[in-house]
Design an enzyme around this catalytic site. Structure first.
Site, PDB file in Angstrom:
ATOM      1  N   CYS A 122      13.548  10.658   6.726  1.00 32.96           N
ATOM      2  CA  CYS A 122      13.328  10.257   8.129  1.00 32.96           C
ATOM      3  C   CYS A 122      14.575  10.502   8.961  1.00 32.96           C
ATOM      4  CB  CYS A 122      12.961   8.785   8.181  1.00 32.96           C
ATOM      5  SG  CYS A 122      14.153   7.723   7.357  1.00 32.96           S
ATOM      6  N   LYS A 176       0.887  -1.175   0.000  1.00 37.66           N
ATOM      7  CA  LYS A 176       0.000   0.000   0.000  1.00 37.66           C
ATOM      8  C   LYS A 176       0.918   1.216   0.000  1.00 37.66           C
ATOM      9  CE  LYS A 176      -2.017   3.005   1.839  1.00 37.66           C
ATOM     10  NZ  LYS A 176      -1.769   4.406   1.417  1.00 37.66           N
ATOM     11  N   GLU A 216       9.177  16.659  14.504  1.00 37.29           N
ATOM     12  CA  GLU A 216       9.689  16.406  13.153  1.00 37.29           C
ATOM     13  C   GLU A 216       9.004  17.356  12.170  1.00 37.29           C
ATOM     14  OE1 GLU A 216       8.489  12.823  11.044  1.00 37.29           O
ATOM     15  OE2 GLU A 216      10.574  12.458  10.495  1.00 37.29           O
ATOM     16  N   GLU A 250       9.015   1.656  10.970  1.00 34.69           N
ATOM     17  CA  GLU A 250      10.129   2.582  10.690  1.00 34.69           C
ATOM     18  C   GLU A 250       9.517   3.973  10.695  1.00 34.69           C
ATOM     19  OE1 GLU A 250      13.253   1.986  10.366  1.00 34.69           O
ATOM     20  OE2 GLU A 250      13.362  -0.157   9.986  1.00 34.69           O
TER      21      GLU A 250
END
Ligand code: NAD
Length: 492
Positions: free
Chosen positions: A284, A175, A385, A250
């Site tokens: 990331c 997905k 973030e 992750e």
């Protein structure tokens, strides 16, 4: 405009409700393609196709060596299609062609590596204490694996899951992100071309809370391998708990990149740039908190500003462009909001901070590379973030303080240290609470080296030999070599 279709059980399909999601090119701001808006029914169909593939002798009964050969064949096909797939990724997510093409050309190595590993997963004959028993272990695939991936490096991050999952003998439903699904659709067709039976690799496109959630809930799914943000990761973890699925996550980070007193400043500047302005900060492992020793602070900031002022912004398709647009309009607005939040909290805007409207960039979602100084670790820009080209610079006075600041975060994905002192380097690599630590380097990854997060940056690892076990389960077999079964009322 081009319509792309999902791939379920080897067939190309539109969504059950016939809905579509537009893909907007971040450089032009224009819709260039559509992908199906998959529904629960599509998710169920894909899981059923994968479950059927697990029972299909053409997949269930092939040898591990044959699986390895199929993976190596896929690696060759990727190389043949690298340029075409990279172009699709750039139109979808606005990242630099130089980076996406580099990733595509590197991708085959993952399939060669896990293709080679496929027939080296060995169980053991165990000299157990149970007299008269022949005891051994075998590793078996989990079954149907769902890979849920983000938009920033669609094919690379999917490959980190797909290559080991297939090497282990699973069937996979992918997905991809609703913002960047096109390259995945075209990529999945290479598996059919390589000879994988239909249903072993499936792609369902759509939103996370629609078809994504339906995949996570499906009782026939054995494992979810998720890469994305905190909120999605936590939602997936909770939903997967209802049917006790295996889960690897992750997630994001707020990684420290530390410039020590003895660092080579010209190299550390390049390290800071690769940490936060490469990929427009949309990675990331972004080194979004730059910790600089107070004695080198002003020298470092001046050198960094000079370097960044010369960075070429523009069309991500041009191979000499260094900074491209941000991937989505909400992301662009979020990045600019964070600059305002930082200055309101007392940070100094040392560079950038505004939309970029240079020649050719008028219609894209460009933000100037932004440097904030006088940041403290309690400010929101140091804790949350941002996923954009915003660097927060924090001063420190000694190594103890740098380590304390670096570790004062809920995240733990990565960290960088710039020093020429070997003893100091070892001290930092031991003290930093992060899944990956680079010394005099930043943003280096390899198919052969485990990658993943400490703390709230994730669960489990990707890449490397060991992690193939994340896609396998151990079966222990006892074979009684004696005719007599002793006292059946007592545990042997
Ligand atoms: P996101 O969490 O919004 O989406 C990621 C994927 O999860 C998408 O496919 C989305 O549709 C799906 N999703 C979201 N909610 C879901 C739900 N409840 N159920 C099922 N599926 C769901 O992330 P994004 O904005 O696409 O990507 C950026 C994030 O990814 C950043 O936080 C970044 O740090 C992280 N990331 C982590 C790594 C890593 O290896 N640790 C790598 C790249 C990106």
């Amino acid at each position: 405009m081009i319509d792309f279709k999902m791939l379920i059980g080897g067939d190309e399909r539109i969504a059950a409700g016939e809905g579509w999601i537009d893909s907007v090119n971040p450089f032009t701001g224009k819709v260039w393609a559509r992908v199906p808006r998959g529904q629960e029914r599509d998710a169920i169909a894909a899981v059923e196709a994968a479950a059927a593939a697990m029972e299909n002798p053409a997949w269930a009964n092939i040898t591990a060596s044959q699986r390895g050969a199929l993976l190596r064949k896929v690696g060759d096909l990727i190389l043949d299609n690298a340029e075409r797939l990279a172009d699709l990724e750039v139109q979808d997510n606005g990242k630099l062609k130089a980076e996406m093409l580099g990733q595509l050309r590197y991708l085959p190595q993952h399939y060669y590596y896990y293709g080679g590993l496929a027939d080296k997963i060995e169980g053991a004959v165990i000299p157990s204490d149970k007299a008269g028993m022949f005891t051994h272990t075998v590793y078996e695939p989990l079954g149907v694996v769902v890979a849920i991936t983000p938009w920033n490096s669609p094919l690379l991050l999917t490959t980190w899951k797909l290559a080991p999952a297939l090497a282990a003998g699973n069937a996979v439903v992918i997905k991809p992100s609703e913002h960047a699904s096109v390259s995945m659709i075209e990529f999945a067709k290479l598996f059919l071309a390589a000879g994988f039976p239909p249903g072993v690799v499936n792609v369902v496109t759509g939103y996370g809370n629609e078809c994504g959630a339906a995949l996570v809930e499906h009782p026939k799914v054995a494992k979810i391998a998720f890469t994305g943000g905190d909120a999605g990761g936590k939602a997936v973890y909770q939903a997967a708990a209802k049917t006790l699925k295996h889960v690897t996550l992750e997630l994001g980070g707020k990684s420290p990149n530390i410039v020590c007193e003895d660092a080579d400043i010209s190299q550390a500047v390049k390290g800071a740039v690769s940490g936060i302005f490469a990929a427009t900060g949309q990675t990331c492992m972004a080194g979004s908190r730059l910790l600089v020793h107070e004695a080198r602070h002003d020298e470092f900031v001046a050198a960094l500003r000079a370097f960044v002022a010369n960075a070429k912004m523009g069309d991500p398709m041009a191979l000499d462009t260094q900074i491209g647009p941000v991937a989505t309009l909400p992301q662009y607005e979020k990045v600019l909001d964070y600059v305002a939040i930082a200055t309101a909290e007392g940070a100094t805007l040392a560079h950038g901070g505004k939309p970029y409207r240079g020649s050719g960039c008028e219609n894209g979602w460009f933000v100037e590379p932004t440097i904030l100084t006088d940041v403290t670790n309690s400010m929101r820009v140091a804790r949350e973030e941002i996923f954009g080209p915003v660097l927060s610079i924090i001063r420190f006075k000694d190594d103890d303080e740098a380590i304390a600041i670096a570790n004062d975060t809920p995240y733990g994905l990565a960290a960088g240290v710039w020093t020429n002192d070997l003893t100091r380097a070892f001290r930092y690599t031991k003290a930093l609470k992060a899944g990956t630590v680079w010394v005099n380097a930043y943003r280096v990854v390899s198919y052969a080296v485990p990658f993943g997060g400490f703390k709230q940056s994730g669960i489990g690892r990707e890449n490397g030999q060991e992690m193939i076990k994340e896609y396998l389960q151990t079966k222990s077999v006892y074979i009684n070599l004696e005719k007599d079964v002793p006292n059946p009322f007592v545990l042997r």
